[in-house]
Design a protein around this motif. Structure first.
Motif, short mmCIF file in Angstrom:
data_model
loop_
_atom_site.label_atom_id
_atom_site.label_comp_id
_atom_site.label_asym_id
_atom_site.label_seq_id
_atom_site.Cartn_x
_atom_site.Cartn_y
_atom_site.Cartn_z
N ILE A 87 12.32 -9.29 -45.73
CA ILE A 87 12.19 -9.54 -44.30
C ILE A 87 11.88 -11.02 -44.09
O ILE A 87 11.01 -11.58 -44.77
CB ILE A 87 11.06 -8.71 -43.68
CG1 ILE A 87 11.22 -7.23 -43.97
CG2 ILE A 87 10.97 -8.95 -42.17
CD1 ILE A 87 9.98 -6.40 -43.63
N LEU A 88 12.56 -11.66 -43.14
CA LEU A 88 12.27 -13.06 -42.82
C LEU A 88 12.30 -13.26 -41.31
O LEU A 88 13.27 -12.89 -40.65
CB LEU A 88 13.29 -13.99 -43.47
CG LEU A 88 13.04 -15.49 -43.23
CD1 LEU A 88 11.76 -15.93 -43.96
CD2 LEU A 88 14.23 -16.33 -43.69
N LYS A 89 11.23 -13.85 -40.78
CA LYS A 89 11.17 -14.18 -39.36
C LYS A 89 11.10 -15.70 -39.22
O LYS A 89 10.22 -16.34 -39.81
CB LYS A 89 9.96 -13.53 -38.69
CG LYS A 89 9.89 -13.77 -37.18
CD LYS A 89 8.69 -13.06 -36.57
CE LYS A 89 8.55 -13.34 -35.08
NZ LYS A 89 7.37 -12.68 -34.49
N TYR A 131 16.52 -8.03 -43.59
CA TYR A 131 16.14 -8.09 -42.19
C TYR A 131 15.81 -9.52 -41.78
O TYR A 131 15.03 -10.20 -42.46
CB TYR A 131 14.93 -7.20 -41.91
CG TYR A 131 15.14 -5.75 -42.24
CD1 TYR A 131 15.84 -4.91 -41.37
CD2 TYR A 131 14.66 -5.20 -43.43
CE1 TYR A 131 16.04 -3.57 -41.67
CE2 TYR A 131 14.85 -3.86 -43.74
CZ TYR A 131 15.54 -3.05 -42.85
OH TYR A 131 15.73 -1.74 -43.15
N TYR A 132 16.38 -9.95 -40.68
CA TYR A 132 16.05 -11.26 -40.09
C TYR A 132 15.57 -11.05 -38.65
O TYR A 132 16.20 -10.31 -37.89
CB TYR A 132 17.28 -12.16 -40.04
CG TYR A 132 17.67 -12.79 -41.35
CD1 TYR A 132 17.20 -14.04 -41.72
CD2 TYR A 132 18.54 -12.13 -42.22
CE1 TYR A 132 17.58 -14.63 -42.92
CE2 TYR A 132 18.92 -12.71 -43.42
CZ TYR A 132 18.45 -13.96 -43.76
OH TYR A 132 18.83 -14.53 -44.95
N GLN A 133 14.48 -11.71 -38.32
CA GLN A 133 14.04 -11.77 -36.92
C GLN A 133 14.06 -13.23 -36.50
O GLN A 133 13.55 -14.11 -37.21
CB GLN A 133 12.64 -11.18 -36.76
CG GLN A 133 12.60 -9.68 -37.04
CD GLN A 133 11.20 -9.11 -36.94
OE1 GLN A 133 10.29 -9.73 -36.40
NE2 GLN A 133 11.01 -7.90 -37.47
N PHE A 134 14.67 -13.49 -35.33
CA PHE A 134 14.82 -14.86 -34.84
C PHE A 134 14.14 -15.02 -33.49
O PHE A 134 14.30 -14.18 -32.60
CB PHE A 134 16.31 -15.20 -34.63
CG PHE A 134 17.15 -15.16 -35.86
CD1 PHE A 134 16.66 -15.53 -37.09
CD2 PHE A 134 18.49 -14.77 -35.76
CE1 PHE A 134 17.46 -15.50 -38.22
CE2 PHE A 134 19.30 -14.75 -36.88
CZ PHE A 134 18.79 -15.11 -38.11
N TRP A 135 13.40 -16.12 -33.32
CA TRP A 135 13.07 -16.59 -31.98
C TRP A 135 14.32 -17.29 -31.46
O TRP A 135 14.75 -18.31 -32.02
CB TRP A 135 11.92 -17.58 -32.01
CG TRP A 135 10.58 -16.96 -32.19
CD1 TRP A 135 10.24 -15.65 -32.14
CD2 TRP A 135 9.36 -17.67 -32.46
NE1 TRP A 135 8.89 -15.49 -32.35
CE2 TRP A 135 8.32 -16.71 -32.55
CE3 TRP A 135 9.05 -19.02 -32.62
CZ2 TRP A 135 7.00 -17.07 -32.80
CZ3 TRP A 135 7.73 -19.37 -32.86
CH2 TRP A 135 6.72 -18.41 -32.95
N PHE A 167 20.11 -8.27 -38.11
CA PHE A 167 19.59 -9.41 -37.37
C PHE A 167 18.95 -8.92 -36.06
O PHE A 167 19.54 -8.10 -35.35
CB PHE A 167 20.69 -10.42 -37.05
CG PHE A 167 21.33 -11.02 -38.27
CD1 PHE A 167 20.72 -12.09 -38.93
CD2 PHE A 167 22.52 -10.53 -38.76
CE1 PHE A 167 21.31 -12.65 -40.05
CE2 PHE A 167 23.12 -11.08 -39.88
CZ PHE A 167 22.50 -12.15 -40.53
N MET A 168 17.78 -9.45 -35.76
CA MET A 168 17.09 -9.11 -34.52
C MET A 168 16.81 -10.39 -33.75
O MET A 168 16.09 -11.27 -34.24
CB MET A 168 15.79 -8.36 -34.84
CG MET A 168 16.03 -6.95 -35.35
SD MET A 168 14.61 -6.22 -36.22
CE MET A 168 14.92 -6.83 -37.89
#
Length: 438
Positions: free
Chosen positions: A83-85, A128-132, A175-176
């Motif tokens: 997981i990476l944000k 999993y990727y979370q992006f601002w 991607f989120m």
């Protein structure tokens, strides 16, 4: 310890474990084993959702070999996390080493294509990727969304979504796309005690719905397989909503159709001055359940629950060892509660510290300190991820199936309770001693 002396949450977890754990490593009549799982156990384990992870935003560290972002991403992957944000915004671009690319960009996709280290980060084997994702356009929804601004918002997110779906087809990546703490955005810098204007509330609703529609439309129009894109809104002042005050959770969320909600949870987790899991569990449970109730029903999402912890963490002072231990215990309690509540994710702030007192003293909000030494919190995550990855892989090899989420959660809770501060601190101290001897 006798079972009756434990709190109800822990009793239920142990009973679930007693029933479910044997099933993870036996032939289960109700579920047919999949030979592909046995043959690709490591890949199955690499793609499993372990819930707990961290994030990469800035950080006062000068030992990066690559760009600051790529260095952190590689280190987080080496930690064992899938997981990476990160941020795709202008404000973080310079801290990542991509300031020039951001200055030339007119959209998020322009920026992503121009920042080679950013593309390299997305190409790593995270699941999993979370992006601002804010905006690179000049549009501002705080005073309403004009037709021209709506088109800018829509086109920017549509193009980014379509590009992600095409480039990463077949990779299994998820991607989120979301935002930084939404209640601060809604306030527009007016200060914590200033209520948002009705105009800003309406503007935020329109902004979020435009982004959701852009993602949904891009997914519908872009042939894709083995990759997904979802949209989340992050909230951070939910207690205001509980008090009936204008806020994202109360005033905005019910009027949107967002996929997921991220909760930046500091207001909920800092009530207890000393480590106490019940004082963390109670407010988190209340707020998560409230947020779930504010969401419109939505089918087709990959998680049983749609609210997750986008940020949590605690300050510490390494000159006061008790604060370091308390930071560790409270963080572990948040991790345990996230697993108990079956949240999709709980992400600690953060891999490298970027918070300092006015005199420059580090608040120690990191897994790795400014000298590159791994802290006890690093080993907490590393040992958890290592053990649970092995658990999933072994289940695949021995039964032909990955463990069910209930089986996984029971084992995860059991594992976390074995990761004491003393054990993890000894691992951190051993590393420092080795480094000093070299």
């Amino acid at each position: 310890m006798a079972l009756h002396t434990l709190n109800p949450w822990r009793r239920r977890a142990i009973r679930r474990a007693a029933v479910l754990l044997p099933l993870a490593f036996s032939s289960v009549a109700q579920a047919k084993p999949d030979d592909r799982c046995s043959a690709t156990a490591l890949q199955t384990a690499a793609n499993y959702n372990y819930v707990l992870g961290t994030q990469a935003f800035g950080g006062n560290h000068d030992f990066a070999k690559d760009s600051t972002l790529l260095d952190q991403a590689k280190a987080i992957r080496a930690l064992g996390s899938n997981i990476l944000k990160i941020s795709l915004g202008k404000r973080q671009a310079g801290k990542y080493g991509f300031g020039d690319a951001a200055a030339r960009a007119r959209t998020e996709l322009d920026y992503l294509k121009a920042a080679r280290g950013l593309q390299q980060t997305l190409d790593l084997d995270f699941k999993y990727y979370q992006f601002w994702v804010q905006t690179f356009t000049d549009a501002d929804w705080h005073h309403g969304v004009s037709k021209a601004a709506a088109k800018q918002y829509y086109d920017e997110i549509y193009d980014l979504t379509a590009w992600l779906l095409k480039r990463y087809a077949g990779t299994g990546k998820v991607f989120m796309l979301g935002n930084w703490e939404g209640d601060w955005l809604l306030n527009g810098g007016q200060g914590k005690d200033t209520p948002p204007t009705p105009e800003a509330i309406k503007g935020m609703i329109d902004w979020l719905n435009i982004r959701q529609k852009a993602i949904d439309d891009a997914k519908a129009a872009t042939p894709h397989d083995g990759v997904e894109v979802y949209h989340y809104v992050e909230v951070n002042l939910v207690k205001r909503a509980l008090d009936g005050k204008p806020s994202v959770a109360l005033s905005v969320l019910p009027a949107t159709d967002v996929d997921l909600v991220s909760y930046s949870s500091y207001e909920a987790i800092k009530q207890s001055p000393s480590p106490d899991i019940d004082s963390i569990r109670q407010p988190l449970t209340q707020i998560v359940r409230y947020l779930e109730g504010q969401l419109k029903p939505k089918a087709g999402l990959p998680f049983d629950h749609r609210v997750f912890i986008g940020e949590y963490g605690y300050h510490a002072d390494k000159t006061r060892p008790l604060t370091v231990e308390q930071q560790y215990l409270k963080s572990r309690y948040v991790m345990q509660v996230a697993i108990e509540l079956d949240l999709p994710f709980a992400l600690i702030w953060q891999f490298y510290n970027n918070e300092y007192a006015p005199d420059g003293t580090s608040h120690e909000m990191s897994l790795v300190d400014e000298t590159g030494q791994r802290r006890a919190l690093y080993y907490l995550h590393q040992q958890y991820l290592q053990a649970m990855t092995n658990f999933v892989a072994d289940s695949c090899r021995q039964t032909g199936m990955a463990p069910s989420r209930d089986t996984f959660r029971a084992r995860a809770l059991d594992m976390l309770t074995t990761l004491s501060f003393d054990k993890m601190q000894r691992m951190a101290q051993a590393e420092r001693q080795t480094a000093a001897a070299q």
